[in-house]
Design a protein around this motif. Sequence first.
Motif, PDB file in Angstrom:
ATOM      1  N   ILE A  34      57.807  42.711  43.237  1.00 56.90           N
ATOM      2  CA  ILE A  34      57.876  42.987  44.670  1.00 56.90           C
ATOM      3  C   ILE A  34      56.986  42.029  45.468  1.00 56.90           C
ATOM      4  O   ILE A  34      57.346  41.586  46.549  1.00 56.90           O
ATOM      5  N   ASN A  35      55.829  41.670  44.890  1.00 56.78           N
ATOM      6  CA  ASN A  35      54.918  40.815  45.632  1.00 56.78           C
ATOM      7  C   ASN A  35      55.490  39.437  45.919  1.00 56.78           C
ATOM      8  O   ASN A  35      55.104  38.789  46.876  1.00 56.78           O
ATOM      9  N   SER A  36      56.416  38.990  45.051  1.00 59.54           N
ATOM     10  CA  SER A  36      57.002  37.693  45.355  1.00 59.54           C
ATOM     11  C   SER A  36      58.299  37.857  46.142  1.00 59.54           C
ATOM     12  O   SER A  36      58.941  36.890  46.507  1.00 59.54           O
ATOM     13  N   LEU A  37      58.667  39.087  46.414  1.00 59.32           N
ATOM     14  CA  LEU A  37      59.901  39.337  47.155  1.00 59.32           C
ATOM     15  C   LEU A  37      59.666  39.471  48.645  1.00 59.32           C
ATOM     16  O   LEU A  37      60.559  39.249  49.441  1.00 59.32           O
ATOM     17  N   VAL A  38      58.478  39.909  49.011  1.00 56.09           N
ATOM     18  CA  VAL A  38      58.221  40.224  50.414  1.00 56.09           C
ATOM     19  C   VAL A  38      56.942  39.535  50.863  1.00 56.09           C
ATOM     20  O   VAL A  38      56.133  39.123  50.036  1.00 56.09           O
ATOM     21  N   GLY A  39      56.771  39.401  52.152  1.00 50.27           N
ATOM     22  CA  GLY A  39      55.548  38.844  52.703  1.00 50.27           C
ATOM     23  C   GLY A  39      54.382  39.763  52.417  1.00 50.27           C
ATOM     24  O   GLY A  39      54.563  40.955  52.156  1.00 50.27           O
ATOM     25  N   ILE A  40      53.167  39.219  52.488  1.00 47.26           N
ATOM     26  CA  ILE A  40      51.991  39.976  52.081  1.00 47.26           C
ATOM     27  C   ILE A  40      51.772  41.204  52.955  1.00 47.26           C
ATOM     28  O   ILE A  40      51.360  42.248  52.468  1.00 47.26           O
ATOM     29  N   ASP A  41      52.078  41.119  54.263  1.00 50.51           N
ATOM     30  CA  ASP A  41      51.774  42.301  55.083  1.00 50.51           C
ATOM     31  C   ASP A  41      52.931  43.293  55.181  1.00 50.51           C
ATOM     32  O   ASP A  41      53.002  44.079  56.117  1.00 50.51           O
ATOM     33  N   THR A  42      53.815  43.280  54.195  1.00 49.46           N
ATOM     34  CA  THR A  42      54.862  44.293  54.146  1.00 49.46           C
ATOM     35  C   THR A  42      54.250  45.647  53.796  1.00 49.46           C
ATOM     36  O   THR A  42      53.501  45.748  52.836  1.00 49.46           O
ATOM     37  N   PRO A  43      54.557  46.693  54.587  1.00 51.86           N
ATOM     38  CA  PRO A  43      53.929  47.996  54.357  1.00 51.86           C
ATOM     39  C   PRO A  43      54.209  48.526  52.944  1.00 51.86           C
ATOM     40  O   PRO A  43      55.228  48.212  52.346  1.00 51.86           O
ATOM     41  N   LEU A  44      53.270  49.347  52.454  1.00 48.49           N
ATOM     42  CA  LEU A  44      53.349  49.858  51.090  1.00 48.49           C
ATOM     43  C   LEU A  44      54.605  50.690  50.849  1.00 48.49           C
ATOM     44  O   LEU A  44      55.224  50.597  49.803  1.00 48.49           O
ATOM     45  N   ASP A  45      54.982  51.490  51.851  1.00 47.29           N
ATOM     46  CA  ASP A  45      56.139  52.357  51.616  1.00 47.29           C
ATOM     47  C   ASP A  45      57.421  51.546  51.553  1.00 47.29           C
ATOM     48  O   ASP A  45      58.344  51.866  50.811  1.00 47.29           O
ATOM     49  N   GLU A  46      57.446  50.435  52.311  1.00 46.82           N
ATOM     50  CA  GLU A  46      58.632  49.584  52.249  1.00 46.82           C
ATOM     51  C   GLU A  46      58.744  48.912  50.881  1.00 46.82           C
ATOM     52  O   GLU A  46      59.829  48.769  50.323  1.00 46.82           O
ATOM     53  N   ARG A  47      57.585  48.507  50.347  1.00 48.57           N
ATOM     54  CA  ARG A  47      57.574  47.930  49.001  1.00 48.57           C
ATOM     55  C   ARG A  47      58.115  48.929  47.994  1.00 48.57           C
ATOM     56  O   ARG A  47      58.913  48.594  47.125  1.00 48.57           O
ATOM     57  N   GLU A  48      57.646  50.181  48.132  1.00 48.51           N
ATOM     58  CA  GLU A  48      58.022  51.193  47.173  1.00 48.51           C
ATOM     59  C   GLU A  48      59.523  51.469  47.235  1.00 48.51           C
ATOM     60  O   GLU A  48      60.181  51.655  46.224  1.00 48.51           O
ATOM     61  N   LYS A  49      60.050  51.456  48.455  1.00 49.09           N
ATOM     62  CA  LYS A  49      61.476  51.706  48.629  1.00 49.09           C
ATOM     63  C   LYS A  49      62.286  50.639  47.906  1.00 49.09           C
ATOM     64  O   LYS A  49      63.249  50.924  47.196  1.00 49.09           O
ATOM     65  N   LEU A  50      61.857  49.401  48.082  1.00 46.15           N
ATOM     66  CA  LEU A  50      62.540  48.285  47.446  1.00 46.15           C
ATOM     67  C   LEU A  50      62.468  48.398  45.922  1.00 46.15           C
ATOM     68  O   LEU A  50      63.448  48.190  45.209  1.00 46.15           O
TER      69      LEU A  50
END
Lengths: 327, 539
Positions: A34-50
Amino acid sequence: MLAFIIRRLFQGIIVMLAVGLVAFSLFNFVGDPINSLVGIDTPLDEREKLREQLGLNDPFPIQFGRFVLNGVQGNFGLSYRMSEPVMRVIGSRLPATVELSLVAAIIALVLGVGMGVFTGLYPRAALSRIFLTVSLIGVSLPTFLTGILLILVFAVWLGVLPSFGRGDVVSFGAWTSGFFTSTGLRALILPAVTLGLFQLTLIMRLVRSEMLEVMRTDYIKFARARGLTDRAINFGHALKNTLVPVITITGLQLGAIIAFSIITETVFSWPGMGQLFIQSVQSVDIPVMATYLVLIALFFVVINLCVDLLYYAVDPRLRFDGSKGGH
Amino acid sequence: MKIGFRTLILAAGAFALSSMASGTAFAQGKVFKWANDGDVNSMDPYARNETFLLSFLNNVYEGLVRRDGNLKLEPSLATSWKLATPTTWEFKLRQGVKFHDGTPFVADDVVFSINRANAGASNMKGYFVSMKEIRKVDEQTVVLETKYPDPLMVDKLAQIFIMSKAWAEKNNATGVADLTKPDESNFATRNANGTGPFKLQSREPDVKTVLVKNAAWWDKMPGNIDVAEFNRIANAATRTAALRSGEVHFVYTVPPQDEDALSKDPNTKVVAGRETRVVYLGFDQERNELLKSNVKGKNPFKDVRVRKAFMAAIDVEAMKRTIMRGQSFPTALMVGQGINGYFKELDVRPKLDVEGAKKLLADAGYPQGFEVGMDCPNDRYVQDEAICKAVVSMLARINVKVNLNAQTRAKYFAEILRKPDYSPGNTSFFMLGWSPASTYDAHNVLEQLIQTPSAATKKGGFNPGGYSNKKVDELSDKIEQETDKAKRDAMLKEAQKIHLDEVGHIPLHQQAVVWAMRKNVDVVQRADNVFPLMYVKMK
């Protein structure tokens, strides 16, 4: 014969499944994609959803099962890093790797056999000693160092060859080729030499020792007694008999060339599959990594099958055994 | 057989010649070649909220506003904007602008683009937390309404590039490529159609992306290049070699070990300046017992004296001299110079004082020091692992034994970042870097790194150690909606002062933006590491 091929293909499928399984069990340790999929300031819940949507929270047998199920239908998913279909990404890299490996193999084979014959026939010539000394370098220097040295000399100091990339390519449908442009051919020289150097020295040393061996045999002496020309003896009789192990080694080394191309491609920024794999590991691009590994397994299976079939063609004893139905 | 082969070669030769002719047709005028270690991951401007992607695509696409060489906002596709009511931003659009495919730029494109950026698989949704709606008033005017006053809305819009609605609809690209739907390959991932100074000519992912000058651009180009060819060269040594041999004119990511050689080479030069990113250390101040320490039953980092001791023991100047080869700018603040809300008068680090630090530790009850694990990336920031190693040896002087665990970013971030339910990350002592690249304003730093983490407020998502101060939280929430600049700045200063006095984190330095190029190339270097091609001049 047909039964043999079918049996080998069946074994091949098992090998590919095993490679896929090992690969997937390792993906747990390469980090969080996920960290290489999204920008660093992407919210945690959005990361989790992905993460949830991509099925990364599932246990690995389920992830593996899904990969196999989709893969059987020819669907290998989208690259996480590039959001493009994996097969298209890998397909666009395949020609670069195949051309590079092919040229490297040809360089290794032609020069290796030529130099091997020469050093075998004239073991005391000054040139033979030079060849042998230089071949030591080829065996002992790691590929990335050879590559960087060549770049330094031919690109930076002399400025005659490009240091990176593949030059201009010509496309034939899905295949792209650098064989037909001057920039493409020039770009091929340094990486192909780098990649082929180790195999070149290996083949040269192999041919040399075989030649030395064969030249001492009775049938060579007999051939001389018959008054045949040197050329006929050296190439018609001696070399021909040294080639059997060379063919075996070349077949085996083809796999090694593809494997070593990862390093060569990285050094020369050669847009092939090896470089793709390295970058996929860095960015935890699981779909690309998995497909690449299974594909390489397929390559090895096919190469081995071809080598086995060549044995059938070369060695009559195997054919005879085969017809009796077992060995 | 022989004839057949010869014919084949002739045919191939003829084919190659014809294709070379077509291949060189575009390469006229001044061709600028440059390289970076990584590729632009997509041509879709909402695919990834990351600096390099936005930097690259800003050459092709434009936002309503843009930033100049000094990071100041200036008009772009909007000619003017105003705050009509505290929650209503009104934009007047530039007339007569055309997209690269010839369709005119209209108000509908703005509404479409902002909605596209705020939906589906877009990675830009974070920019629109305060937005209520965007709507067209007439062909020249759009209005963006927010749920509460948001003084930074315009700053955020500098990162949101405008796409053509007609083009996206025609090519089935009204959403961003969705990784969970592998059957839908997205046209906008590979193609681009903006209004900017350069058009996308060709793209081979991971290999080469070629841009050509847009002759019909509405603005005057300050630079003079006609073609910009971007190459990806992952290997650092090869990248440097390509620059020295003249095959490329510019490299974006310069390996630190090659900076010297490149600035001494008569054909190349190095341009370096302060980057807005601040690299800092953080502590777990949330758990009652540290995860990775030999101190049991209590958390030493909850004691301000321990944090002060760490601050006093770390020699940032030595780091600058040795590890950073002079390319760093030590700082005491979490907000870098160049960002709104940086206050020079606050930026004073306490003196290096090993004895004082030991005394502070003794006062706090650790006269023999203690042991703590440190997490660090090794491929994310300039010299990150070396910096952490230096921290280890500097803290050893005050008898704190640091067990360093440096790992690749994919593993590192998974380890230290807070969990999806906002529970703390698995770290006791860590290193991070941050640049408020979405707003260029200090509030972003307060909100993400310093405010108390909470799943309810969604603040403090990147505060892995859980620093928490009620007063700072209050100030930050007020700042978020304060439109009076003087009042806002005063609160920004107050919040940072509190954080500084409490040593909430240990800021180390702003790293440098380092670019290297051939002597005949001139560029404008921005402190946010954005590289606009329109300024490039070649002699």
